[in-house]
Scaffold this motif. Structure first.
Motif, PDB file in Angstrom:
ATOM      1  N   GLU A  59       0.840  -1.193   0.000  1.00 56.40           N
ATOM      2  CA  GLU A  59       0.000   0.000   0.000  1.00 56.40           C
ATOM      3  C   GLU A  59       0.880   1.250   0.000  1.00 56.40           C
ATOM      4  O   GLU A  59       1.857   1.350   0.736  1.00 56.40           O
ATOM      5  CB  GLU A  59      -0.907   0.000   1.229  1.00 56.40           C
ATOM      6  CG  GLU A  59      -1.862   1.173   1.281  1.00 56.40           C
ATOM      7  CD  GLU A  59      -2.733   1.183   2.522  1.00 56.40           C
ATOM      8  OE1 GLU A  59      -3.449   2.181   2.710  1.00 56.40           O
ATOM      9  OE2 GLU A  59      -2.672   0.215   3.299  1.00 56.40           O
ATOM     10  N   ASP A  64      -3.260   2.365  -4.116  1.00 54.36           N
ATOM     11  CA  ASP A  64      -3.831   3.348  -3.188  1.00 54.36           C
ATOM     12  C   ASP A  64      -5.279   2.951  -2.937  1.00 54.36           C
ATOM     13  O   ASP A  64      -6.096   2.972  -3.863  1.00 54.36           O
ATOM     14  CB  ASP A  64      -3.753   4.748  -3.801  1.00 54.36           C
ATOM     15  CG  ASP A  64      -4.098   5.855  -2.817  1.00 54.36           C
ATOM     16  OD1 ASP A  64      -4.940   5.617  -1.938  1.00 54.36           O
ATOM     17  OD2 ASP A  64      -3.526   6.957  -2.941  1.00 54.36           O
ATOM     18  N   ARG A  66      -7.581   4.411  -1.614  1.00 54.64           N
ATOM     19  CA  ARG A  66      -8.562   5.492  -1.729  1.00 54.64           C
ATOM     20  C   ARG A  66      -9.330   5.397  -3.040  1.00 54.64           C
ATOM     21  O   ARG A  66     -10.473   5.875  -3.128  1.00 54.64           O
ATOM     22  CB  ARG A  66      -7.870   6.860  -1.627  1.00 54.64           C
ATOM     23  CG  ARG A  66      -7.355   7.188  -0.233  1.00 54.64           C
ATOM     24  CD  ARG A  66      -6.599   8.506  -0.231  1.00 54.64           C
ATOM     25  NE  ARG A  66      -5.407   8.451  -1.079  1.00 54.64           N
ATOM     26  CZ  ARG A  66      -4.591   9.496  -1.266  1.00 54.64           C
ATOM     27  NH1 ARG A  66      -4.868  10.656  -0.698  1.00 54.64           N
ATOM     28  NH2 ARG A  66      -3.519   9.361  -2.043  1.00 54.64           N
ATOM     29  N   TYR A  67      -8.716   4.826  -4.055  1.00 51.36           N
ATOM     30  CA  TYR A  67      -9.432   4.708  -5.330  1.00 51.36           C
ATOM     31  C   TYR A  67      -9.309   3.336  -5.983  1.00 51.36           C
ATOM     32  O   TYR A  67      -9.722   3.156  -7.125  1.00 51.36           O
ATOM     33  CB  TYR A  67      -9.002   5.797  -6.314  1.00 51.36           C
ATOM     34  CG  TYR A  67      -7.508   5.912  -6.550  1.00 51.36           C
ATOM     35  CD1 TYR A  67      -6.838   4.956  -7.306  1.00 51.36           C
ATOM     36  CD2 TYR A  67      -6.782   6.980  -6.052  1.00 51.36           C
ATOM     37  CE1 TYR A  67      -5.477   5.055  -7.556  1.00 51.36           C
ATOM     38  CE2 TYR A  67      -5.415   7.098  -6.290  1.00 51.36           C
ATOM     39  CZ  TYR A  67      -4.772   6.137  -7.036  1.00 51.36           C
ATOM     40  OH  TYR A  67      -3.428   6.241  -7.278  1.00 51.36           O
ATOM     41  N   ASN A 187      -9.011  11.679  -7.974  1.00 60.60           N
ATOM     42  CA  ASN A 187      -8.818  11.611  -6.524  1.00 60.60           C
ATOM     43  C   ASN A 187      -8.356  12.961  -5.974  1.00 60.60           C
ATOM     44  O   ASN A 187      -8.788  13.396  -4.893  1.00 60.60           O
ATOM     45  CB  ASN A 187      -7.799  10.525  -6.184  1.00 60.60           C
ATOM     46  CG  ASN A 187      -7.589  10.370  -4.693  1.00 60.60           C
ATOM     47  OD1 ASN A 187      -8.505  10.029  -3.951  1.00 60.60           O
ATOM     48  ND2 ASN A 187      -6.374  10.629  -4.230  1.00 60.60           N
ATOM     49  N   SER A 191     -10.508  15.238  -3.271  1.00 60.83           N
ATOM     50  CA  SER A 191      -9.978  15.630  -1.958  1.00 60.83           C
ATOM     51  C   SER A 191     -10.217  17.104  -1.661  1.00 60.83           C
ATOM     52  O   SER A 191     -10.217  17.514  -0.497  1.00 60.83           O
ATOM     53  CB  SER A 191      -8.473  15.325  -1.883  1.00 60.83           C
ATOM     54  OG  SER A 191      -7.756  16.112  -2.825  1.00 60.83           O
ATOM     55  N   ASP A 195     -17.537  15.133   0.049  1.00 64.00           N
ATOM     56  CA  ASP A 195     -18.168  13.822  -0.125  1.00 64.00           C
ATOM     57  C   ASP A 195     -19.156  13.766  -1.282  1.00 64.00           C
ATOM     58  O   ASP A 195     -19.500  12.688  -1.757  1.00 64.00           O
ATOM     59  CB  ASP A 195     -18.896  13.411   1.170  1.00 64.00           C
ATOM     60  CG  ASP A 195     -17.927  13.203   2.331  1.00 64.00           C
ATOM     61  OD1 ASP A 195     -16.743  12.957   2.051  1.00 64.00           O
ATOM     62  OD2 ASP A 195     -18.363  13.319   3.491  1.00 64.00           O
TER      63      ASP A 195
END
Length: 346
Positions: A59, A64, A66-67, A187, A191, A195
């Motif tokens: 990681e 990643d 996150r995506y 991404n 950020s 949301d």
């Protein structure tokens, strides 16, 4: 006087491997081929040879979360190992999976990873036969070892290319890299928005799939077998076409010429490169993670290879004194440099 030190990045991944393993000569008759190819080759006196490869995914280095959906990550973790076995001309049969997880991951997260692993094993006919689990303080770690087999003496190494051989590649190149650029861009935007942000992937499905859910080219290996073609050298395109070409040239002690206008590139890849103002050929040559097959065949097999769907002849092997170069559209030559993926680059 202080001892001199060498930064790992100075050697690079493959230079480091060579440096660390050069003092490990093979001692056992069953060890046919050790470090330095897509897989090790073992012979235990049967009509088949055993192929063994391993891959480590970390990681923050290789993915990643996150995506990258965890199910896709599990699938891809298996595929990258299957691809190494196919790149030796073999068939993957078993895997072991070792995983390290930090406290922020739940049982459901790990189930998603194994769901992807299971899907890959079902599609490619591979058995999960063992592994290990451990706590991790550095995030998610996945290590997979894959065991395969091939007919004795039929493994395809990196060191068999000869001058006048034809250089071939399957599929298209640069799509996975462009998929990664798209994911990273969206991404970054997310950020800074919140949301409610919805990424825009319309018309980019192919390059996303090439990054998140690659496939091993079993179909190409089967087509080569069916047509009676034994490549002289082969490896999969994981670090970028430029790096892989140089590996084959070094191992085979040859040079090469590849043609810029013969590099296979998908339309979505070209569109994304234009949108990001990136050089398309550079992305195709150096992007990596395509998991296509790069191989050389004797000139006498030229017509047979031409009939295999999804294979493009992109150049030819030369004498070593000529070096490795790409012939540009205007007839000039550019030396090929290893600018592909290197985990140790700063």
């Amino acid at each position: 006087m202080e001892n001199s030190v060498t930064e790992i990045s100075k050697l690079g991944e493959f230079g480091l491997i060579d440096h660390l393993t050069k003092e490990f000569p093979l001692k056992n008759e069953s060890s046919v081929l050790g470090v330095g190819d897509d897989a090790a080759v073992l012979d235990f006196g049967n009509d088949k040879e055993i192929l063994v490869t391993t891959d480590l995914l970390l990681e923050g280095i290789h993915f990643d979360v996150r995506y990258v959906p965890l199910k896709h990550l599990g699938y891809k973790s298996a595929i990258v190992n299957f691809s190494d076995i196919y790149a030796m001309g073999g068939t993957p049969k078993q895997i072991t999976v070792s995983i390290g997880v930090s406290s922020r991951f739940t049982v459901e997260h790990i189930e998603a990873i194994y769901s992807g692993l299971r899907t890959a094993c079902e599609i490619y006919g591979v058995d999960l036969v063992g592994g290990d689990t451990s706590a991790s303080v550095t995030g998610l770690v996945i290590s997979i070892t894959c065991i395969g087999e091939c007919e004795k003496g039929k493994e395809i190494r990196r060191d068999g290319a000869k001058p006048t051989d034809v250089i071939c590649v399957s599929g298209d190149l640069g799509a996975a890299y462009m998929g990664l650029q798209l994911l990273e861009r969206e991404n970054r935007v997310a950020s800074g928005v919140g949301d409610d942000f919805q990424p825009d992937f319309a018309g980019r499905e192919y390059i996303l799939e090439r990054q998140l859910k690659p496939e091993a080219r079993r179909d190409i290996i089967e087509a080569l077998r069916e047509n009676g073609i034994q490549p002289t050298a082969m490896m999969d395109v994981s670090d970028g076409l430029s790096s892989e070409l140089l590996h084959i040239c070094k191992k085979s002690d040859v040079g090469c010429r590849v043609y810029e206008d013969r590099i296979p590139i998908d339309y979505q890849t070209a569109c994304m490169a234009e949108e990001l103002n990136m050089n398309l050929v550079t992305a195709a040559m150096n992007g990596g993670e395509d998991y296509e097959l790069l191989f050389t065949v004797s000139l006498s097999d030229h017509e047979k290879v031409e009939k295999i769907p999804g294979v493009r002849m992109i150049g030819y092997v030369t004498e070593p004194s000529l070096g490795a170069a790409m012939v540009t559209r205007d007839g000039g030559e550019i030396p090929i440099q290893a600018q592909g993926w290197n985990a140790f680059n700063k």
